[in-house]
Structures are given as C-alpha cells and as structure tokens.
Design a protein around this motif. Structure first.
Motif, mmCIF file in Angstrom:
data_model
loop_
_atom_site.group_PDB
_atom_site.id
_atom_site.type_symbol
_atom_site.label_atom_id
_atom_site.label_comp_id
_atom_site.label_asym_id
_atom_site.label_seq_id
_atom_site.Cartn_x
_atom_site.Cartn_y
_atom_site.Cartn_z
ATOM 1 N N GLN A 222 7.058 -2.424 19.353
ATOM 2 C CA GLN A 222 5.796 -2.939 19.890
ATOM 3 C C GLN A 222 4.580 -2.159 19.378
ATOM 4 O OE1 GLN A 222 5.347 -5.761 21.849
ATOM 5 N NE2 GLN A 222 7.487 -6.062 21.242
ATOM 6 N N TRP A 223 4.796 -0.929 18.937
ATOM 7 C CA TRP A 223 3.686 -0.123 18.428
ATOM 8 C C TRP A 223 3.064 -0.731 17.178
ATOM 9 C CZ3 TRP A 223 5.149 1.307 13.547
ATOM 10 C CH2 TRP A 223 6.515 1.406 13.285
ATOM 11 N N VAL A 224 3.827 -1.568 16.469
ATOM 12 C CA VAL A 224 3.312 -2.173 15.235
ATOM 13 C C VAL A 224 2.101 -3.046 15.517
ATOM 14 C CG1 VAL A 224 3.853 -3.733 13.339
ATOM 15 C CG2 VAL A 224 5.551 -2.058 14.090
ATOM 16 N N THR A 225 2.150 -3.806 16.588
ATOM 17 C CA THR A 225 1.029 -4.689 16.948
ATOM 18 C C THR A 225 -0.227 -3.877 17.210
ATOM 19 O OG1 THR A 225 2.562 -6.283 17.917
ATOM 20 C CG2 THR A 225 0.243 -6.461 18.537
ATOM 21 N N ILE A 227 -0.985 -0.882 16.088
ATOM 22 C CA ILE A 227 -1.473 -0.287 14.849
ATOM 23 C C ILE A 227 -2.214 -1.312 13.991
ATOM 24 C CG2 ILE A 227 -0.669 0.597 12.613
ATOM 25 C CD1 ILE A 227 1.333 2.275 14.138
ATOM 26 N N ALA A 228 -1.690 -2.515 13.954
ATOM 27 C CA ALA A 228 -2.304 -3.553 13.115
ATOM 28 C C ALA A 228 -3.744 -3.840 13.531
ATOM 29 C CB ALA A 228 -1.468 -4.826 13.178
ATOM 30 N N THR A 229 -4.045 -3.724 14.822
ATOM 31 C CA THR A 229 -5.404 -4.022 15.296
ATOM 32 C C THR A 229 -6.427 -3.002 14.831
ATOM 33 O OG1 THR A 229 -5.050 -2.817 17.370
ATOM 34 C CG2 THR A 229 -4.483 -5.168 17.339
ATOM 35 N N SER A 230 -5.975 -1.821 14.403
ATOM 36 C CA SER A 230 -6.908 -0.780 13.951
ATOM 37 C C SER A 230 -7.208 -0.855 12.455
ATOM 38 C CB SER A 230 -6.344 0.606 14.291
ATOM 39 O OG SER A 230 -5.176 0.880 13.529
ATOM 40 N N ASN A 231 -6.590 -1.796 11.751
ATOM 41 C CA ASN A 231 -6.811 -1.995 10.312
ATOM 42 C C ASN A 231 -6.634 -0.696 9.501
ATOM 43 O OD1 ASN A 231 -7.508 -4.800 10.514
ATOM 44 N ND2 ASN A 231 -9.495 -4.155 11.334
ATOM 45 N N PRO A 232 -5.468 -0.076 9.585
ATOM 46 C CA PRO A 232 -5.248 1.161 8.818
ATOM 47 C C PRO A 232 -5.185 0.890 7.327
ATOM 48 C CG PRO A 232 -3.185 0.400 9.736
ATOM 49 C CD PRO A 232 -4.249 -0.505 10.293
ATOM 50 N N ARG A 233 -5.419 1.926 6.541
ATOM 51 C CA ARG A 233 -5.319 1.799 5.088
ATOM 52 C C ARG A 233 -3.859 1.842 4.635
ATOM 53 N NH1 ARG A 233 -8.592 6.132 2.171
ATOM 54 N NH2 ARG A 233 -8.715 4.624 0.473
ATOM 55 N N ALA A 234 -3.008 2.496 5.413
ATOM 56 C CA ALA A 234 -1.576 2.599 5.137
ATOM 57 C C ALA A 234 -0.925 3.120 6.409
ATOM 58 C CB ALA A 234 -1.302 3.517 3.958
ATOM 59 N N LEU A 235 0.397 3.223 6.396
ATOM 60 C CA LEU A 235 1.140 3.680 7.566
ATOM 61 C C LEU A 235 2.279 4.591 7.124
ATOM 62 C CD1 LEU A 235 1.962 3.519 10.609
ATOM 63 C CD2 LEU A 235 3.284 1.462 9.993
ATOM 64 N N VAL A 253 7.700 -4.080 11.060
ATOM 65 C CA VAL A 253 7.111 -3.411 9.903
ATOM 66 C C VAL A 253 7.081 -4.347 8.703
ATOM 67 C CG1 VAL A 253 7.503 -1.570 8.209
ATOM 68 C CG2 VAL A 253 7.655 -1.069 10.652
ATOM 69 N N GLU A 254 8.136 -5.131 8.521
ATOM 70 C CA GLU A 254 8.164 -6.088 7.409
ATOM 71 C C GLU A 254 7.021 -7.094 7.540
ATOM 72 O OE1 GLU A 254 11.315 -8.988 5.054
ATOM 73 O OE2 GLU A 254 11.736 -8.413 7.133
ATOM 74 N N GLU A 255 6.722 -7.500 8.756
ATOM 75 C CA GLU A 255 5.616 -8.432 8.965
ATOM 76 C C GLU A 255 4.280 -7.791 8.588
ATOM 77 O OE1 GLU A 255 3.634 -11.044 12.617
ATOM 78 O OE2 GLU A 255 5.679 -10.267 12.810
ATOM 79 N N LEU A 256 4.118 -6.520 8.932
ATOM 80 C CA LEU A 256 2.902 -5.801 8.544
ATOM 81 C C LEU A 256 2.765 -5.725 7.031
ATOM 82 C CD1 LEU A 256 2.182 -2.574 10.649
ATOM 83 C CD2 LEU A 256 0.771 -4.599 10.373
ATOM 84 N N MET A 257 3.854 -5.414 6.341
ATOM 85 C CA MET A 257 3.811 -5.309 4.883
ATOM 86 C C MET A 257 3.521 -6.664 4.250
ATOM 87 S SD MET A 257 6.785 -2.537 3.945
ATOM 88 C CE MET A 257 8.084 -3.491 4.748
ATOM 89 N N GLY A 258 3.949 -7.743 4.910
ATOM 90 C CA GLY A 258 3.630 -9.077 4.416
ATOM 91 C C GLY A 258 2.147 -9.363 4.424
ATOM 92 N N GLU A 259 1.413 -8.623 5.249
ATOM 93 C CA GLU A 259 -0.041 -8.758 5.299
ATOM 94 C C GLU A 259 -0.741 -7.800 4.340
ATOM 95 O OE1 GLU A 259 -0.946 -8.107 9.375
ATOM 96 O OE2 GLU A 259 0.150 -9.884 10.079
ATOM 97 N N GLY A 260 0.052 -7.067 3.546
ATOM 98 C CA GLY A 260 -0.513 -6.219 2.498
ATOM 99 C C GLY A 260 -0.578 -4.739 2.805
ATOM 100 N N LEU A 261 -0.056 -4.312 3.964
ATOM 101 C CA LEU A 261 -0.133 -2.903 4.317
ATOM 102 C C LEU A 261 0.944 -2.105 3.585
ATOM 103 C CD1 LEU A 261 -1.635 -0.899 6.230
ATOM 104 C CD2 LEU A 261 0.300 -1.162 7.783
ATOM 105 N N ILE A 262 0.569 -0.946 3.044
ATOM 106 C CA ILE A 262 1.518 -0.039 2.413
ATOM 107 C C ILE A 262 2.166 0.817 3.506
ATOM 108 C CG2 ILE A 262 1.742 1.974 0.891
ATOM 109 C CD1 ILE A 262 -0.489 0.760 -0.806
ATOM 110 N N VAL A 263 3.494 0.850 3.526
ATOM 111 C CA VAL A 263 4.241 1.603 4.534
ATOM 112 C C VAL A 263 5.187 2.576 3.832
ATOM 113 C CG1 VAL A 263 5.827 1.502 6.487
ATOM 114 C CG2 VAL A 263 4.102 -0.300 6.189
#
Length: 330
Positions: A222-225, A227-235, A253-263
C-alpha cells in the motif's frame, strides 16, 4: 624535505560541538579551533584550515557537500597534497559517497568526525583529525577516491557505513573491512580498490527527491500509492534477503515502473549483495528484474539514493542509469 600541505575544511558535527560541563552539546568550534586543539598536526603537515559550515549532520544538504567539493578542488589546485573534511557522523557516509562520485583529483580527500564531543572524557575527535591528516598527506593514498578515517581505521567511501549509534568504533565496511590503519602516525595501507570509477558530472543544487522504502514482513504494497502521489524522481527499495518482495508489493512496484518511474532495490540486511538468478518465484530478485527493477548489488540504499540523484541530474537515459548502477554495484 618540506612537510606536505593538507587543507582542513570544517562542516560541523559532533567533532565541532561543545557545552559547559556535561550539558547537551551544540556546534561551536570552527576549523581554526579544531586544528589548534591538536598541536601535533604541525609535526605531520602544513595545515590550511577553512570553515565551510558549522551544522549538525541532519542539517547537511547537497549545497553543503558541493561547497565542500569546491573547497577541496581549490585547495588542491592551490598546492595542497591532500584534503580533510570534518563532518557530523550521522550522515557522513552519504556525504563521503556523494563526494566520491564527483572527486576528480588524484590527491586524497578524507572525511572524518567524532562520536564523542570535545567536552566529554575520551573524546575521539583529536585522534580522528590526526589520523585523517596522516592519511591525506600519505602518497600511498593518492588515486583511491574519497576515504573515511575514524578510530585509526581507513575505509573506502563506497563501502563504509555507521553501524552503531554511539560506539567509537561505529564506522565499519560490512563484508569487506578497512583498507588501511594508522599506526605510529603512519598510514599502513594494506588494500587498494580493484576499480576506481570515473567521476560523474557535478549536479545542480537541488533537493534529492528520491525516497527510500523498506519492505517489511506481511507487506501489502500500500505504500506504493502514497509514494506515487509525491511524484518522486526515482525510488529505492530495501528488499528482504538478496532482493525479494511480497507479490502485492511486486505488483504495485511494477505498476509504478509502467508509469516511467525508475526503481532500484538493495538488500535490507545491511551487508552483502542483491543477486540476479538465485531465486525464481514471484517477487524474487529474478522476477523483479524481469519486471524492470534495477538490482543495486553491494550498494546500500543510502548510497543508491545519492547515485540516482547524480545520474538523473546528468540527463542519463533509463538504460544508461541501469548500466551505471549495476556497474558501480558489482
């Protein structure tokens, strides 16, 4: 023979703190006062001191580190044979690694601090400052990148970590150990790094907008949601074992990376490396890498955060960042 020249730049921390009696300490001592408190330094080198800042560890920000880099470069270009930076121990390992990524001189750049303030019995600051000046003035330390010297041990900036909250021997290089020790005011260097990396471009002064998250037992992701709201540069994720997440966390996490975030992931154990092909179940390191997570190797989360900040600031593509992280984490 003329004595070597060592520049000492002070940034604050416990080594520069004092208070009446046994009261809680605050930053008070500048670079000149620190040097004056260790007269034996004059026997080792010609000292040039300068106060860069005077703040506790948690107050150090990228601009302080970049100011220290400028000071060190200018000192070397003006004839110094080495540079020492005094720093608070809480975040010393991060500043040391930040500087190690950027240091582009052969001369030694050594960070040190203290676990005990000058007003308490057994204060270690004077001995650490002496050990650092000895290291910075030693020809053997040239070309090794940034070093950290405390408790008469010398460590590579890329490996050292503060492993204890209060012990004088807090700084260790888990899994590797120090590369040298100070004995009778001499550097006994036993190891040199197999690889010294090329310096990276100096980033602009800006906040490091890269969170670190540790994945715990029973992780529902649930922490992923949040984090996504803060628009980080990477994780950066501190994963369990050699790089493992629960299935819900891996999916999120895979969903976040699908939006372009580097993890990037590392191990939460505090020592050792992520693996790549040891485990193959859903949420294992092999599965996460297939999904797009970058393994951080031997680099801990704090170092990966700094590395990502520098790489992103340089304008590298995601593939270039992946290659650089894996290369430096091997």
């Amino acid at each position: 023979m003329p004595k070597p020249i060592v520049a000492v730049g002070a940034l604050g921390g416990t080594i520069a703190m004092s208070a009446p009696g046994m009261e809680a300490v605050k930053p008070e001592l500048d670079a000149a006062a620190l040097v004056a408190s260790v007269p034996v330094l004059e026997d080792v080198a010609e000292i040039r001191s300068h106060s860069i800042s005077n703040v506790p560890s948690p107050a150090i920000v990228p601009s302080n580190v970049l100011a220290a880099l400028d000071f060190a470069r200018e000192a070397v270009d003006s004839g110094a044979d080495g540079v020492v930076l005094t720093h608070g121990t809480d975040t010393l390992e991060e500043s040391a690694y930040f500087l190690d990524l950027l240091w582009d001189r052969e001369e030694p750049l050594v960070l040190t601090g203290a676990m005990r303030s000058p007003n308490v019995p057994g204060a270690d600051g004077p001995a650490n400052l002496l050990a650092s000046v000895v290291t910075a003035s030693a020809p053997e330390a040239r070309g090794m990148g940034v070093l950290v010297a405390l408790d008469d041990t010398v460590h590579l900036a890329r490996l050292v970590t503060k492993s204890h909250a209060t012990a004088v021997s807090a700084f260790q290089s888990p899994g590797w150990g120090p590369v040298g020790r100070i004995v009778e005011r001499k550097l006994r260097l036993m190891l040199r790094p197999a690889r010294v990396f090329d310096p990276l471009p100096v980033p602009d002064v800006r906040d490091i907008e890269i969170p670190i998250v540790q994945s715990p037992f029973g992780d529902d992701g649930q922490w992923v949601t949040a984090i996504a709201t803060s628009n980080p540069r990477a994780l950066v994720i501190e994963a369990s074992g050699a790089g493992h997440l629960s299935i819900p966390a891996a999916d999120a996490v895979e969903e976040l990376m699908g939006e372009g975030l580097i993890v990037v992931m590392t191990t939460r154990t505090g020592s050792g490396s992520t693996t790549e092909h040891t485990y193959g179940y859903p949420g294992s390191e092999e599965d996460l890498i297939v999904r797009g997570v970058i393994p951080g190797g031997f680099l801990n989360a704090r170092r990966l955060r700094i590395l990502l900040h520098v790489l992103l600031s340089s304008g590298m593509t995601p593939n270039q960042i992946r290659n650089e992280v894996q290369f430096r984490g091997e």
